[in-house]
Design a protein around this motif. Sequence first.
Motif, PDB file in Angstrom:
ATOM      1  N   GLU A   9       0.890  -1.317   0.006  1.00  0.00           N
ATOM      2  CA  GLU A   9       0.085   0.100  -0.047  1.00  0.00           C
ATOM      3  C   GLU A   9       1.015   1.306  -0.050  1.00  0.00           C
ATOM      4  OE1 GLU A   9      -2.098   3.499   1.183  1.00  0.00           O
ATOM      5  OE2 GLU A   9      -0.622   2.593   2.506  1.00  0.00           O
ATOM      6  N   GLY A  10       0.559   2.054  -0.796  1.00  0.00           N
ATOM      7  CA  GLY A  10       1.206   3.372  -0.863  1.00  0.00           C
ATOM      8  C   GLY A  10       1.322   4.228  -2.267  1.00  0.00           C
ATOM      9  N   ASP A  11       2.141   5.186  -2.419  1.00  0.00           N
ATOM     10  CA  ASP A  11       2.165   5.948  -3.447  1.00  0.00           C
ATOM     11  C   ASP A  11       3.654   5.842  -3.995  1.00  0.00           C
ATOM     12  OD1 ASP A  11      -0.288   6.946  -3.395  1.00  0.00           O
ATOM     13  OD2 ASP A  11       0.520   8.561  -1.531  1.00  0.00           O
ATOM     14  N   ILE A  12       3.740   5.597  -5.326  1.00  0.00           N
ATOM     15  CA  ILE A  12       4.919   5.444  -6.289  1.00  0.00           C
ATOM     16  C   ILE A  12       4.662   5.953  -7.446  1.00  0.00           C
ATOM     17  CG2 ILE A  12       5.489   2.984  -5.373  1.00  0.00           C
ATOM     18  CD1 ILE A  12       4.525   1.842  -7.938  1.00  0.00           C
ATOM     19  N   SER A  13       5.849   6.427  -8.021  1.00  0.00           N
ATOM     20  CA  SER A  13       6.143   7.144  -9.357  1.00  0.00           C
ATOM     21  C   SER A  13       7.137   6.024 -10.315  1.00  0.00           C
ATOM     22  CB  SER A  13       6.580   8.513  -9.448  1.00  0.00           C
ATOM     23  OG  SER A  13       7.642   8.759  -8.785  1.00  0.00           O
ATOM     24  N   PRO A  14       6.721   5.614 -11.379  1.00  0.00           N
ATOM     25  CA  PRO A  14       7.667   4.575 -11.934  1.00  0.00           C
ATOM     26  C   PRO A  14       8.633   5.367 -12.578  1.00  0.00           C
ATOM     27  CG  PRO A  14       5.647   4.976 -13.187  1.00  0.00           C
ATOM     28  CD  PRO A  14       5.403   5.577 -12.023  1.00  0.00           C
TER      29      PRO A  14
ATOM     30  N   VAL B 174       9.236   9.129  -6.279  1.00  0.00           N
ATOM     31  CA  VAL B 174       8.126   8.932  -5.187  1.00  0.00           C
ATOM     32  C   VAL B 174       8.404   7.251  -4.847  1.00  0.00           C
ATOM     33  CG1 VAL B 174       6.195   9.219  -4.181  1.00  0.00           C
ATOM     34  CG2 VAL B 174       7.117  10.914  -5.614  1.00  0.00           C
ATOM     35  N   TYR B 175       8.712   6.916  -3.632  1.00  0.00           N
ATOM     36  CA  TYR B 175       8.528   5.633  -3.272  1.00  0.00           C
ATOM     37  C   TYR B 175       8.030   5.559  -1.795  1.00  0.00           C
ATOM     38  CZ  TYR B 175       9.213   0.452  -3.183  1.00  0.00           C
ATOM     39  OH  TYR B 175       8.767  -0.752  -3.177  1.00  0.00           O
ATOM     40  N   ASP B 176       6.860   6.001  -1.666  1.00  0.00           N
ATOM     41  CA  ASP B 176       6.326   5.902  -0.335  1.00  0.00           C
ATOM     42  C   ASP B 176       5.331   4.700  -0.151  1.00  0.00           C
ATOM     43  OD1 ASP B 176       4.959   6.502   2.074  1.00  0.00           O
ATOM     44  OD2 ASP B 176       4.260   8.606   1.244  1.00  0.00           O
ATOM     45  N   THR B 177       5.863   3.867   0.423  1.00  0.00           N
ATOM     46  CA  THR B 177       5.102   2.297   0.400  1.00  0.00           C
ATOM     47  C   THR B 177       5.218   1.677   1.814  1.00  0.00           C
ATOM     48  OG1 THR B 177       6.847   1.219  -0.089  1.00  0.00           O
ATOM     49  CG2 THR B 177       5.720   1.958  -2.088  1.00  0.00           C
ATOM     50  N   SER B 178       4.220   1.016   2.009  1.00  0.00           N
ATOM     51  CA  SER B 178       4.179   0.038   3.190  1.00  0.00           C
ATOM     52  C   SER B 178       4.039  -1.383   2.964  1.00  0.00           C
ATOM     53  CB  SER B 178       2.930   0.495   4.267  1.00  0.00           C
ATOM     54  OG  SER B 178       3.049  -0.649   5.502  1.00  0.00           O
TER      55      SER B 178
END
Length: 279
Positions: free
Chosen positions: A52-57, A263-267
């Motif tokens: 779960e989280g926000d990412i940009s490839p 952006v790599y804001d994950t859990s």
Amino acid sequence: MNRFATVVVLSLCGLRAAYAADTVAPEEPAPEVARPAWALQITPYMWAAGLEGDISPFRRAPTIHVDKPFSDVIDDLNFGGFVNVWGRYDRFVLSGDMMYVDTTDNHGSGPLPALQIPGLGITIPPGASVDAKVDTKQFMATLQGGYRIIDTPQFTLDALGGVRFWHISNDVTVTASHPAIGTRSATHRESFGWVDPVVGVRAFLPLTEKLSLQAQADVGGFGAGSDLTWSALATANYTVTEHLSLSAGYKILKVDYDRGDHVYDTSLSGPVLGMTWRF
């Protein structure tokens, strides 16, 4: 008769004296079992983690919110490997944890605002339909050293400090469709990584000769690499033989990285199953 009575009296006195000596004399302490000066254990494990989280490839790409249970993650999984290593010499300890995951995901989006896709050579106009295939490889390694601050047969506690290394690699294949450009496809590869300082603790609590509990947690980042990273692991363990044990528990790994348009804001969180070999 007098001689016989004298022998009986002396015999009884001797038995009484021997009994008194046995009850008064202190028992010898049981010899202590020396703990080995060193220990090493290796634990490959399975982690049924949801994401779960926000990412940009890639740079300048829109940030995508991801919320996948483990059933969805396993559908996209190409390969995954997890291993934990722990060692001790006297009161000095070493802890290592490594993760490698290769997944392939497909996204279909549209209409989107104007977007520049690396490799296409054009700006995708507003309203275009975009299909993307993203192959992501993630490598994480945490290495910590420390000192055993509590060392008793009933409980041990280790203080730890070290680094966590991250490397993320994305292969993105994009197909964009719009009347102004027709259908255009391109492939773009981008990777990034960083290093976080971390501090933590590890506790071990034996319950019986075969059952035990273990917990390990750390926190780090502090803006040096990511803004914040932390992890927590708790397991129940069962000793099968002197050199083999099984464990089951729960693990959480969180990271918040947002730097250089990445952006790599994950859990990652879920149950774990492990098998430990001791040397």
